[in-house]
Scaffold this motif. Sequence first.
Motif, PDB file in Angstrom:
ATOM      1  N   ARG A   1      -5.293   6.459  -0.389  1.00 34.70           N
ATOM      2  CA  ARG A   1      -4.668   5.143  -0.382  1.00 34.70           C
ATOM      3  C   ARG A   1      -4.683   4.542  -1.787  1.00 34.70           C
ATOM      4  NH1 ARG A   1      -7.793   3.074   3.427  1.00 34.70           N
ATOM      5  NH2 ARG A   1      -6.376   3.716   5.083  1.00 34.70           N
TER       6      ARG A   1
ATOM      7  N   GLU B   1       0.242   5.415   0.887  1.00 36.06           N
ATOM      8  CA  GLU B   1      -0.761   6.286   1.491  1.00 36.06           C
ATOM      9  C   GLU B   1      -0.219   7.683   1.722  1.00 36.06           C
ATOM     10  OE1 GLU B   1      -3.123   2.953   4.184  1.00 36.06           O
ATOM     11  OE2 GLU B   1      -1.583   4.219   5.110  1.00 36.06           O
TER      12      GLU B   1
ATOM     13  N   VAL C   1       0.838  -1.193   0.000  1.00 42.52           N
ATOM     14  CA  VAL C   1       0.000   0.000   0.000  1.00 42.52           C
ATOM     15  C   VAL C   1       0.873   1.243   0.000  1.00 42.52           C
ATOM     16  CG1 VAL C   1      -0.169   0.261   2.524  1.00 42.52           C
ATOM     17  CG2 VAL C   1      -2.042   1.051   1.063  1.00 42.52           C
TER      18      VAL C   1
END
Length: 975
Positions: A662, A648, A646
């Motif tokens: 995100r 972010e 991920v």
Amino acid sequence: PQIPSFLLLLLLLVVPEARASGYKTCPKVKPDMLNVHLVAHTHNDVGWLKTVDQYFCDAATLKAPTWKTSPCVVNILDSVVQALLGEPTRRFVYVEMAFFSRWWRQQRETTREVVKELVKQGRLEFANGGWVMNDEATTHYGAIVDQMTLGLCFLEDTFGKDGLPHVAWHIDPFGHSREQASLFAQMGFDGIFLGRIDYQDKYTREVAQEMEQVWRGSTSLQPPTADLFTSVLPNNYDPPSGLCWDIRCHDPPVVEDLGSPNYNADSVVAHFLNVAADQAGHYRTNHIIMTMGSDFHYEQAQNWFENLDKLIRLVNAQQQTKGSRIHVLYSTPACYLWELNKANLSWSVKQDDFFPYADRPHNFWTGYFSSRPALKRYERISYNFLQVCNQLEALTGPVANAGPYGLGDSAPLREAMAVLQHHDAVSGTSRQHVADDYARQLAAGWGPCEVCGAGPGDVASSAVRNMSHPRLCPIINLSSKYPHLKSFPIMTVFHGLDPFLLPTLASVFLLPWHQVVDHLVLSSREHPPELLFTGSAPALGFSIYSVTQVHKQNPQTGSSWLNPQKSQSSVLVIENEHTRAVFDTHTGLLKELENRDKKLVLPIRQAFFWYNASKGSGAYIFAPEKLDALPVSLSSETHLVKTALVQEVHQKFSAWCSQVVRLYPGQRHLELEWTVGPIPPEIGFGKEVISRFDTTLETHGRFYTDSNGREILERRRDYRPTWNLNQTEPVAGNYYPVNSRIYITDGNIQLTVLTDRSQGGSSLSDGSLELMVHRRLWSVDGCGVGEQLLEPGKDLKGLQVRGRHLVLLDTTQAAAVGHRLLAEKEVLAPQVVFAHGGGAPWTHPGNRRRTQFSGLRRELPLAVRLLTARWGRRTLLLRLEHQFAVGEDSEGNMSSPCDLGLENLFSTFTITHLKETTLAANQPWDRASRLQWTPNTDPDLHTPASSLDSAAITLQPMEIRTFLASVRWNLRGVV
């Protein structure tokens, strides 16, 4: 009071010729006169100023000190039944099955027989017949279908064909959606009656005599499949002024004693004749309808009926004494509609909807699109969980009843969800204690369906247990049930294929039975730390994983604490192979979005703003003091997190407004998880907070919103398709309900924002989109609720709300398919649940329990979705829908008819017999017949034939087909 048994015999002799329900029981009219159809009715809100229980007034409620000041539905129904027995020409209409079914369960058999005879004779008629009269702006089409099915099937089970409603009766919702018309048409209704439409629209219709017309509910379904005759009532749903004789009214009763100082019969008759003549000028036939009742009327029904008896007798006497050409009679909405149909006229066609609704200048009912956002989200999550519960219940079958556990009961959650569709429930327009009670009902409904109940009767637990392993607990209960875990219990991911975020308190690794899942990430954020992993599950099925705590720096797993740091880079970017988002390093705001696959780059700025509420704002009304929204902040504190799974950007705009932007690998959309609140109390009447996206797209005043999650409607700023709008509120008057998505396009590039709940949205300038995420108001809008919209929250300082927007950039041609599919995934997001006990024992090499299960033997075509799979009335209720509209997929064949083989489709059972029904599953499809209306645009319409073969069916674009299936179970070796 219970009805004596001897009255039943009397009733059977009163109207011996009326032996069949439906239109055959309608009263006789006079073809050469103006026929005034008086409709005695009561409108019973399933919660609003008081809770459902308080309005019903059961024994517990009656003990409360304020019960005498509260209307009681139980009294209304008791009183009406008694009054109908007093005069055979009297008729009455009832609507809300949430109340009627409860009253019915309390009645003795003698009373039930009397009521059945009243229904058979058409003297007690059901209109609408849903569990509630649902809201049309903030409801998802699947939940609408469910609540209508619950009510209509109750009527069918209780009264057979005698209880079948012929008309929809949506007299109080605050605006009307086109999809609602389509659904009602597919349920077999002959028409719909509306109470509230925009005051300018109503005036235009009255002048043009277009208070009644054919409403085309779909641009995809072939007419007249989704066509619905629509009648707009003259007085919302109230009696004409001066003619209200309920105990809650102040009009004097009809006095015909010439010697009485209160004699008023002549003036009442004269007033009535004037009202009737005036109303007739706005309608096209020699039939008009008058609603004689209102909110919680008829607690003393005899008083209402006695005055109506007098009115009918006195007015009709004028035909002989003064040559009057007006005939008045007790009637029902269905009987009135029947006379209109016999007039054999052609009618104008409406193709848009009835949003937004204003009842006077500067008074747009568009605030409720966003009121009580937490309740709206809880309702949407509960809809999701109910479908999982229904599907597991359907797939498990008799196996769930074996052994010590047994099958649970999904009915409480089904009923709670039905109640939540009421137009003062999910809409957010009830008082606070009522909203709390709605949430309580949902929570109680989760219990029997919930997968971690203490008893043996929980549906999902029993189902999954029989298919896999011991009892499970929902993820939302994890923090309270396991506050200091060293090892997670077994985890099940039901029905989905997406990355998952799990709240946890320590570094962990994920172990799916014998295989360690790679790429584990644990990121620490402003809210509690979360475990991120890539999980998957087959369609209509689940996968099982176990999670175990390891040392924080275990080199075998590579897991570690990842503390987000403030970005020091001159370029603030998150990106994957499909999507790239660039942020301004000075302000921290999103400034550019790129679709790498299509080589599209769009300058875009997203930030939070708020409207300063005026004195007129409230739970219903959106009335900003000024046209311009104020920024929460011109910049944000920004932190960047980048990991293998991920990336972010954490943005903090103020102490009460923050966001995480995100992006996951392989993901084609940007996820914006916003947290807003508690909204601080400041001087003024409140704040109404929006998330706004500003782009360079040239959109020419046009934007697009969904209708209850299905078809898309074009919106134009300061414009209505059917009348010349005098815009009095340039902001609120351009707000529309957004149930799942809103988008703008310049014809080549499309920007779409998906929501996780219903919200109000608009495009107030070209290239701009905004969605209202939260509102807190110190004013009252005067629309009846009489309470400020403050939502105290846990600490009584205001409610904090968290939600998600998904942002997609694509070509206009390619956007329709992908964006619709993602919107559906957002509605039916994966359910993640946990089992009691640690995860390690389930990794034993000798354990033969399955780690994955699917209820399907093969995947459904991409264009087809299983909308419903549950037990219903001793058979399996199945709904299959075509997800795409005609022409929606211009690059492929998703908008084409789709063939689907049902033979051996499901893994736990084989379909042995199919019976197709109307959408609400209360009428056989081949025996349902609707009144035919002639639109003035295309007189050659015909009803398309629908073929049914036990092995295969065909779905047309936007078509939903409903079946009751007999099945043979194949559970041996499957679970």
